[in-house]
Design a protein around this motif. Sequence first.
Motif, PDB file in Angstrom:
ATOM      1  N   GLY A 172       0.806  -1.206   0.000  1.00 43.87           N
ATOM      2  CA  GLY A 172       0.000   0.000   0.000  1.00 43.87           C
ATOM      3  C   GLY A 172       0.840   1.258   0.000  1.00 43.87           C
ATOM      4  O   GLY A 172       2.080   1.214   0.058  1.00 43.87           O
ATOM      5  N   LEU A 224      -2.432   9.845   1.976  1.00 45.76           N
ATOM      6  CA  LEU A 224      -2.535   8.399   1.792  1.00 45.76           C
ATOM      7  C   LEU A 224      -1.304   7.688   2.327  1.00 45.76           C
ATOM      8  O   LEU A 224      -1.392   6.634   2.958  1.00 45.76           O
ATOM      9  CB  LEU A 224      -2.715   8.073   0.309  1.00 45.76           C
ATOM     10  CG  LEU A 224      -4.084   8.307  -0.327  1.00 45.76           C
ATOM     11  CD1 LEU A 224      -4.015   7.998  -1.821  1.00 45.76           C
ATOM     12  CD2 LEU A 224      -5.138   7.434   0.335  1.00 45.76           C
ATOM     13  N   GLY A 270      -8.225  -3.168   3.718  1.00 44.64           N
ATOM     14  CA  GLY A 270      -7.092  -2.269   3.649  1.00 44.64           C
ATOM     15  C   GLY A 270      -5.781  -2.985   3.907  1.00 44.64           C
ATOM     16  O   GLY A 270      -5.736  -4.101   4.398  1.00 44.64           O
ATOM     17  N   HIS A 311      -5.050   2.880   5.693  1.00 44.95           N
ATOM     18  CA  HIS A 311      -5.535   3.143   4.343  1.00 44.95           C
ATOM     19  C   HIS A 311      -6.368   1.976   3.820  1.00 44.95           C
ATOM     20  O   HIS A 311      -6.011   0.822   3.998  1.00 44.95           O
ATOM     21  CB  HIS A 311      -4.358   3.377   3.394  1.00 44.95           C
ATOM     22  CG  HIS A 311      -4.755   3.476   1.950  1.00 44.95           C
ATOM     23  ND1 HIS A 311      -5.480   4.528   1.459  1.00 44.95           N
ATOM     24  CD2 HIS A 311      -4.528   2.646   0.906  1.00 44.95           C
ATOM     25  CE1 HIS A 311      -5.680   4.344   0.166  1.00 44.95           C
ATOM     26  NE2 HIS A 311      -5.114   3.210  -0.200  1.00 44.95           N
ATOM     27  N   GLU A 312      -7.467   2.269   3.147  1.00 50.67           N
ATOM     28  CA  GLU A 312      -8.292   1.259   2.499  1.00 50.67           C
ATOM     29  C   GLU A 312      -8.253   1.468   0.999  1.00 50.67           C
ATOM     30  O   GLU A 312      -8.261   2.597   0.523  1.00 50.67           O
ATOM     31  CB  GLU A 312      -9.736   1.332   2.987  1.00 50.67           C
ATOM     32  CG  GLU A 312      -9.890   0.904   4.451  1.00 50.67           C
ATOM     33  CD  GLU A 312     -11.348   0.877   4.877  1.00 50.67           C
ATOM     34  OE1 GLU A 312     -12.185   1.320   4.073  1.00 50.67           O
ATOM     35  OE2 GLU A 312     -11.631   0.417   5.979  1.00 50.67           O
ATOM     36  N   VAL A 313      -8.221   0.390   0.277  1.00 50.86           N
ATOM     37  CA  VAL A 313      -8.216   0.485  -1.166  1.00 50.86           C
ATOM     38  C   VAL A 313      -9.613   0.770  -1.666  1.00 50.86           C
ATOM     39  O   VAL A 313     -10.571   0.845  -0.910  1.00 50.86           O
ATOM     40  CB  VAL A 313      -7.671  -0.820  -1.809  1.00 50.86           C
ATOM     41  CG1 VAL A 313      -6.229  -1.017  -1.444  1.00 50.86           C
ATOM     42  CG2 VAL A 313      -8.497  -2.015  -1.352  1.00 50.86           C
ATOM     43  N   ALA A 314      -9.750   0.952  -2.969  1.00 50.96           N
ATOM     44  CA  ALA A 314     -11.019   1.367  -3.551  1.00 50.96           C
ATOM     45  C   ALA A 314     -12.131   0.365  -3.269  1.00 50.96           C
ATOM     46  O   ALA A 314     -11.899  -0.811  -3.007  1.00 50.96           O
ATOM     47  CB  ALA A 314     -10.846   1.550  -5.058  1.00 50.96           C
ATOM     48  N   THR A 333     -12.749  -2.392  -0.057  1.00 54.14           N
ATOM     49  CA  THR A 333     -12.161  -3.708   0.183  1.00 54.14           C
ATOM     50  C   THR A 333     -11.151  -3.626   1.314  1.00 54.14           C
ATOM     51  O   THR A 333     -10.833  -2.555   1.821  1.00 54.14           O
ATOM     52  CB  THR A 333     -11.472  -4.232  -1.090  1.00 54.14           C
ATOM     53  OG1 THR A 333     -10.542  -3.240  -1.531  1.00 54.14           O
ATOM     54  CG2 THR A 333     -12.489  -4.485  -2.172  1.00 54.14           C
ATOM     55  N   LEU A 362      -3.124   1.827  -8.500  1.00 47.97           N
ATOM     56  CA  LEU A 362      -3.217   0.868  -7.397  1.00 47.97           C
ATOM     57  C   LEU A 362      -4.661   0.516  -7.060  1.00 47.97           C
ATOM     58  O   LEU A 362      -4.925  -0.495  -6.410  1.00 47.97           O
ATOM     59  CB  LEU A 362      -2.527   1.424  -6.147  1.00 47.97           C
ATOM     60  CG  LEU A 362      -1.009   1.575  -6.198  1.00 47.97           C
ATOM     61  CD1 LEU A 362      -0.482   2.102  -4.874  1.00 47.97           C
ATOM     62  CD2 LEU A 362      -0.322   0.257  -6.539  1.00 47.97           C
ATOM     63  N   ASP A 363      -5.597   1.347  -7.491  1.00 48.75           N
ATOM     64  CA  ASP A 363      -7.005   1.086  -7.207  1.00 48.75           C
ATOM     65  C   ASP A 363      -7.663   0.174  -8.239  1.00 48.75           C
ATOM     66  O   ASP A 363      -8.861  -0.105  -8.145  1.00 48.75           O
ATOM     67  CB  ASP A 363      -7.782   2.410  -7.133  1.00 48.75           C
ATOM     68  CG  ASP A 363      -7.371   3.241  -5.930  1.00 48.75           C
ATOM     69  OD1 ASP A 363      -6.956   2.639  -4.930  1.00 48.75           O
ATOM     70  OD2 ASP A 363      -7.444   4.479  -6.005  1.00 48.75           O
ATOM     71  N   GLY A 380      -3.146   6.599  -9.864  1.00 46.93           N
ATOM     72  CA  GLY A 380      -4.302   5.884  -9.344  1.00 46.93           C
ATOM     73  C   GLY A 380      -4.395   4.433  -9.763  1.00 46.93           C
ATOM     74  O   GLY A 380      -5.423   3.782  -9.547  1.00 46.93           O
ATOM     75  N   PRO A 436      -8.624  -3.241  -9.531  1.00 45.53           N
ATOM     76  CA  PRO A 436      -8.698  -4.567  -8.884  1.00 45.53           C
ATOM     77  C   PRO A 436      -7.846  -5.628  -9.556  1.00 45.53           C
ATOM     78  O   PRO A 436      -7.228  -6.464  -8.890  1.00 45.53           O
ATOM     79  CB  PRO A 436     -10.193  -4.914  -8.963  1.00 45.53           C
ATOM     80  CG  PRO A 436     -10.885  -3.599  -9.131  1.00 45.53           C
ATOM     81  CD  PRO A 436      -9.951  -2.733  -9.915  1.00 45.53           C
TER      82      PRO A 436
END
Length: 488
Positions: A88, A236, A253, A245-248, A251, A324-325, A322, A327
């Motif tokens: 992350g 972030l 983190g 931190h949580e992903v998009a 889901t 990393l978001d 962006g 899936p």
Amino acid sequence: MHDFLLFMSDLIWGSILIYLLAGAGIWFTWHTGYIQFRHLRMFCPLLRRSITPPRDGLSALQALLISLAARVGVGSLSGVAIALAAGGPGAIFWMWVTGIIGMGISFAECTLAQLYKTRNDRGQFQGGPAWYMTRGLGMRWMGSLFAVMLIVAFGFIANYLQASAISRALHQTFNISPLAISITLFVLCALAIRRGIQGVATIALWLVPIMSLCWLLPGLGLMLWHIDQIPSVLGLVLRGAFGWHEVAAGTLGYTLSQALSQGFQHGMFSNEAGVGSTPNVAAAAVSWPPHPAAQGLVQMVGVAFDTLVLCSITAMVILLSGVLDIPELQSNGLSILRLAMASLVGQWGSTLVTLIVVLFAFTTIIANVVYAENNLNFMLRPTASRRLLFRLSILLTVIAGCLFYMPGVWQLATIMTALMAIVNLIAILLLSPVVRELIGDWRRQRALGKMPVFNPERFPEIHSQLEPGVWDNAKRSTPSASNYNHRP
């Protein structure tokens, strides 16, 4: 086998090396009086007076650029991408931590390499961890163990990975045949290492600044173009550093342990502080002023440049894009970075990444040969035939890296790097009283308004461990002290 190597890598990094690295970094930061904060401004004066190559070694600038050539390899690019994908955004924070505390470690190991250096059969300086383990600790078995590990890790495994990165990048971007890539890379590397450390120093002197600027300028330009997003990206990073931190799409983190382990592992893999590789070229330098601490001060800046500058640029490019978001994002670091650049500037960004990877990986290969050959000379008496056979075996490994993909080699590289670091960190921690004496001697002379010159007679317990003639004539070969900056 792949699962076993992954398990061993996670075990060593997660339960041993993170604590050893953090502990050593904090110890040397305190033990040297916060050297990376108090004396960073001395870098330019020291380097400015150490540019002209001497006859019996490298200049401080040449040694620094060779160490940067080894550091700024694939780890500064795809390694950062892998760390961000697996740990992350917070992983980059822990990379910064490894860079800051790693400067203290780098100072210690490079200062010790300078202190215990010797002369080779051609009268040039040589040294490194194997030498200070043997001379400083009286443990030749430890030096031999380290030398073997470095030869395997840097001469073969790391160069396999660098060659593989070059081949995959060129094949995916330009559809060049891996066979053609392997032949071309074989020839270029053979020409580059033909003259040994002096030839590599000449190449590094020109290529390292150019390739660094080729990555820094576009990266800084993108950061300025998206400057309004920088505060949120930094947010972030800070939240992710502690597992918040949580992903998009809500889901799961990233956890603190993921950010911590990935940041430390890939940060150390990139800047090499504590691994024991950089001291091999630091020992070959003729530093000005003639004091072991001078080369330690110069080399610790290389850690900062790699981790706090180059790796940060790579991380910011990926985070601003962006990607990393996504899936279904691939776990391949190079693919992540190419996708990030393409999403920010268009397809030419992907091509730029490929060219940068080729340059970074090529310089790392030839610098790794210097490191490995130096340790071969510690193990065996150097001869022309041995040197030729050794170089040929490394070049064949480069060809193999271009032609064959072997899963698990990356995990093997991380395991070998970790084992090298464990042995080296133990050695420099045992020698930390010597490091403290040296930095104390440096500060004492500067406080008196003198140019620091190492006089081994002031340290009788150290003097007997040094090779005769290396430091005894330091004053006679020193430029006039009137040109030295006397400010303490």
